[in-house]
Design a protein around this motif. Structure first.
Motif, PDB file in Angstrom:
ATOM      1  N   LEU A  38       2.658  17.219  13.227  1.00 52.80           N
ATOM      2  CA  LEU A  38       2.094  17.509  11.922  1.00 52.80           C
ATOM      3  C   LEU A  38       3.201  17.762  10.908  1.00 52.80           C
ATOM      4  CD1 LEU A  38      -0.311  18.114  10.034  1.00 52.80           C
ATOM      5  CD2 LEU A  38      -0.142  20.500  10.806  1.00 52.80           C
ATOM      6  N   HIS A  39       4.151  18.598  11.265  1.00 53.66           N
ATOM      7  CA  HIS A  39       5.279  18.884  10.371  1.00 53.66           C
ATOM      8  C   HIS A  39       5.999  17.600   9.980  1.00 53.66           C
ATOM      9  CE1 HIS A  39       9.545  19.671   9.575  1.00 53.66           C
ATOM     10  NE2 HIS A  39       9.066  20.655   8.840  1.00 53.66           N
ATOM     11  N   ASP A  40       6.300  16.773  10.951  1.00 54.52           N
ATOM     12  CA  ASP A  40       7.012  15.526  10.682  1.00 54.52           C
ATOM     13  C   ASP A  40       6.205  14.615   9.747  1.00 54.52           C
ATOM     14  OD1 ASP A  40       9.010  16.446  12.325  1.00 54.52           O
ATOM     15  OD2 ASP A  40       8.561  15.088  13.994  1.00 54.52           O
ATOM     16  N   ALA A  41       4.894  14.576   9.935  1.00 51.52           N
ATOM     17  CA  ALA A  41       4.043  13.750   9.083  1.00 51.52           C
ATOM     18  C   ALA A  41       4.028  14.276   7.648  1.00 51.52           C
ATOM     19  CB  ALA A  41       2.621  13.704   9.641  1.00 51.52           C
ATOM     20  N   LEU A  42       3.982  15.575   7.498  1.00 47.29           N
ATOM     21  CA  LEU A  42       3.970  16.161   6.158  1.00 47.29           C
ATOM     22  C   LEU A  42       5.288  15.936   5.435  1.00 47.29           C
ATOM     23  CD1 LEU A  42       2.101  19.486   6.973  1.00 47.29           C
ATOM     24  CD2 LEU A  42       1.193  17.503   5.745  1.00 47.29           C
ATOM     25  N   VAL A  43       6.377  15.953   6.149  1.00 44.59           N
ATOM     26  CA  VAL A  43       7.693  15.703   5.556  1.00 44.59           C
ATOM     27  C   VAL A  43       7.805  14.248   5.104  1.00 44.59           C
ATOM     28  CG1 VAL A  43      10.172  15.618   6.043  1.00 44.59           C
ATOM     29  CG2 VAL A  43       8.826  17.550   6.833  1.00 44.59           C
ATOM     30  N   LEU A  44       7.188  13.332   5.843  1.00 42.23           N
ATOM     31  CA  LEU A  44       7.218  11.908   5.487  1.00 42.23           C
ATOM     32  C   LEU A  44       6.491  11.646   4.190  1.00 42.23           C
ATOM     33  CD1 LEU A  44       6.396  10.283   8.938  1.00 42.23           C
ATOM     34  CD2 LEU A  44       8.588  10.197   7.731  1.00 42.23           C
ATOM     35  N   GLU A  45       5.437  12.388   3.966  1.00 46.18           N
ATOM     36  CA  GLU A  45       4.572  12.140   2.820  1.00 46.18           C
ATOM     37  C   GLU A  45       5.295  12.540   1.602  1.00 46.18           C
ATOM     38  OE1 GLU A  45      -0.093  12.767   1.959  1.00 46.18           O
ATOM     39  OE2 GLU A  45       1.003  14.403   2.796  1.00 46.18           O
ATOM     40  N   HIS A  63       0.841  -1.196   0.000  1.00 45.65           N
ATOM     41  CA  HIS A  63       0.000   0.000   0.000  1.00 45.65           C
ATOM     42  C   HIS A  63       0.876   1.246   0.000  1.00 45.65           C
ATOM     43  CE1 HIS A  63      -3.661  -2.299   0.835  1.00 45.65           C
ATOM     44  NE2 HIS A  63      -2.867  -3.073   1.566  1.00 45.65           N
ATOM     45  N   ASP A  64       0.333   2.315  -0.504  1.00 45.12           N
ATOM     46  CA  ASP A  64       1.055   3.583  -0.558  1.00 45.12           C
ATOM     47  C   ASP A  64       0.838   4.351   0.746  1.00 45.12           C
ATOM     48  OD1 ASP A  64       2.592   5.637  -1.558  1.00 45.12           O
ATOM     49  OD2 ASP A  64       0.936   6.552  -2.652  1.00 45.12           O
ATOM     50  N   VAL A  65       1.458   3.845   1.812  1.00 42.80           N
ATOM     51  CA  VAL A  65       1.313   4.459   3.134  1.00 42.80           C
ATOM     52  C   VAL A  65       2.670   4.492   3.828  1.00 42.80           C
ATOM     53  CG1 VAL A  65       0.665   2.257   4.229  1.00 42.80           C
ATOM     54  CG2 VAL A  65       0.012   4.404   5.312  1.00 42.80           C
ATOM     55  N   VAL A  66       2.941   5.605   4.490  1.00 40.36           N
ATOM     56  CA  VAL A  66       4.153   5.743   5.286  1.00 40.36           C
ATOM     57  C   VAL A  66       3.759   5.494   6.737  1.00 40.36           C
ATOM     58  CG1 VAL A  66       5.986   7.309   6.015  1.00 40.36           C
ATOM     59  CG2 VAL A  66       5.086   7.453   3.684  1.00 40.36           C
ATOM     60  N   ILE A  67       4.538   4.663   7.421  1.00 37.09           N
ATOM     61  CA  ILE A  67       4.239   4.313   8.810  1.00 37.09           C
ATOM     62  C   ILE A  67       5.405   4.726   9.680  1.00 37.09           C
ATOM     63  CG2 ILE A  67       3.717   2.422  10.407  1.00 37.09           C
ATOM     64  CD1 ILE A  67       2.565   0.926   7.914  1.00 37.09           C
ATOM     65  N   LYS A  68       5.110   5.470  10.720  1.00 38.94           N
ATOM     66  CA  LYS A  68       6.169   5.981  11.595  1.00 38.94           C
ATOM     67  C   LYS A  68       5.631   6.120  13.022  1.00 38.94           C
ATOM     68  CE  LYS A  68      10.282   7.876  11.864  1.00 38.94           C
ATOM     69  NZ  LYS A  68      11.463   7.106  11.738  1.00 38.94           N
ATOM     70  N   THR A  69       6.504   5.906  13.975  1.00 42.06           N
ATOM     71  CA  THR A  69       6.152   6.100  15.384  1.00 42.06           C
ATOM     72  C   THR A  69       6.446   7.544  15.790  1.00 42.06           C
ATOM     73  OG1 THR A  69       6.669   3.788  15.871  1.00 42.06           O
ATOM     74  CG2 THR A  69       6.591   5.296  17.744  1.00 42.06           C
ATOM     75  N   ILE A  70       5.515   8.152  16.475  1.00 41.82           N
ATOM     76  CA  ILE A  70       5.691   9.513  16.974  1.00 41.82           C
ATOM     77  C   ILE A  70       6.759   9.482  18.064  1.00 41.82           C
ATOM     78  CG2 ILE A  70       4.579  11.443  18.172  1.00 41.82           C
ATOM     79  CD1 ILE A  70       1.891  10.359  17.010  1.00 41.82           C
ATOM     80  N   PRO A  71       7.751  10.372  18.003  1.00 42.12           N
ATOM     81  CA  PRO A  71       8.757  10.420  19.072  1.00 42.12           C
ATOM     82  C   PRO A  71       8.100  10.657  20.439  1.00 42.12           C
ATOM     83  CG  PRO A  71       9.478  11.726  17.192  1.00 42.12           C
ATOM     84  CD  PRO A  71       8.039  11.323  16.935  1.00 42.12           C
ATOM     85  N   SER A  72       8.596   9.969  21.428  1.00 41.27           N
ATOM     86  CA  SER A  72       8.021  10.061  22.784  1.00 41.27           C
ATOM     87  C   SER A  72       7.960  11.487  23.304  1.00 41.27           C
ATOM     88  CB  SER A  72       8.837   9.208  23.763  1.00 41.27           C
ATOM     89  OG  SER A  72       8.755   7.864  23.418  1.00 41.27           O
ATOM     90  N   ILE A  73       8.991  12.267  23.049  1.00 40.89           N
ATOM     91  CA  ILE A  73       9.026  13.635  23.568  1.00 40.89           C
ATOM     92  C   ILE A  73       7.912  14.480  22.951  1.00 40.89           C
ATOM     93  CG2 ILE A  73      10.741  14.464  21.906  1.00 40.89           C
ATOM     94  CD1 ILE A  73      10.617  15.515  25.576  1.00 40.89           C
ATOM     95  N   ASP A  74       7.689  14.326  21.645  1.00 37.72           N
ATOM     96  CA  ASP A  74       6.632  15.102  20.979  1.00 37.72           C
ATOM     97  C   ASP A  74       5.251  14.641  21.430  1.00 37.72           C
ATOM     98  OD1 ASP A  74       8.573  16.507  19.563  1.00 37.72           O
ATOM     99  OD2 ASP A  74       8.525  15.103  17.887  1.00 37.72           O
ATOM    100  N   TYR A  75       5.108  13.336  21.627  1.00 39.89           N
ATOM    101  CA  TYR A  75       3.846  12.784  22.109  1.00 39.89           C
ATOM    102  C   TYR A  75       3.567  13.273  23.534  1.00 39.89           C
ATOM    103  CZ  TYR A  75       0.132   9.342  22.795  1.00 39.89           C
ATOM    104  OH  TYR A  75      -1.070   8.730  23.040  1.00 39.89           O
ATOM    105  N   GLY A  76       4.561  13.168  24.379  1.00 38.96           N
ATOM    106  CA  GLY A  76       4.401  13.570  25.775  1.00 38.96           C
ATOM    107  C   GLY A  76       4.117  15.049  25.943  1.00 38.96           C
ATOM    108  N   MET A  77       4.733  15.863  25.087  1.00 42.27           N
ATOM    109  CA  MET A  77       4.536  17.311  25.163  1.00 42.27           C
ATOM    110  C   MET A  77       3.291  17.751  24.374  1.00 42.27           C
ATOM    111  SD  MET A  77       6.984  18.466  27.054  1.00 42.27           S
ATOM    112  CE  MET A  77       7.041  20.209  26.701  1.00 42.27           C
TER     113      MET A  77
END
Length: 85
Positions: A78-85, A57-71
């Motif tokens: 959002l920025h990181d997700a857009l860069v992945l795409e 499938h045409d999907v990028v899969i990535k784990t959110i960094p703990s620090i960004d999730y926690g904060m």
């Protein structure tokens, strides 16, 4: 809460994106509609398994960094997700 902050960041940047949270079990039904699949750090161990499962499938899969999730840094995630795409 992180999802809402991501939506707010997208709105502030004038981006038209769909941001949704779902359980792992629903991903199969939605995979064709997903461009980026972000995993919370608590389920990051599934990243390799899901990459293999959805390799066709045409999907990028990535784990959110703990620090960004926690904060709850929606703008950064959002920025990181857009860069992945």
């Amino acid at each position: 809460m992180l999802m809402e902050r991501m939506r707010q960041a997208a709105t502030q940047q004038g981006l038209e994106v769909t941001i949704d949270a779902t359980a792992e079990g629903r991903v199969d039904k939605m995979i064709e509609e997903i461009d980026v699949l972000l995993l919370g750090p608590q389920v990051g161990y599934l990243e390799d398994t899901l990459k293999t499962k959805y390799a066709g499938h045409d999907v990028v899969i990535k784990t959110i960094p703990s620090i960004d999730y926690g904060m709850m840094n929606g703008e950064k995630v959002l920025h990181d997700a857009l860069v992945l795409e």
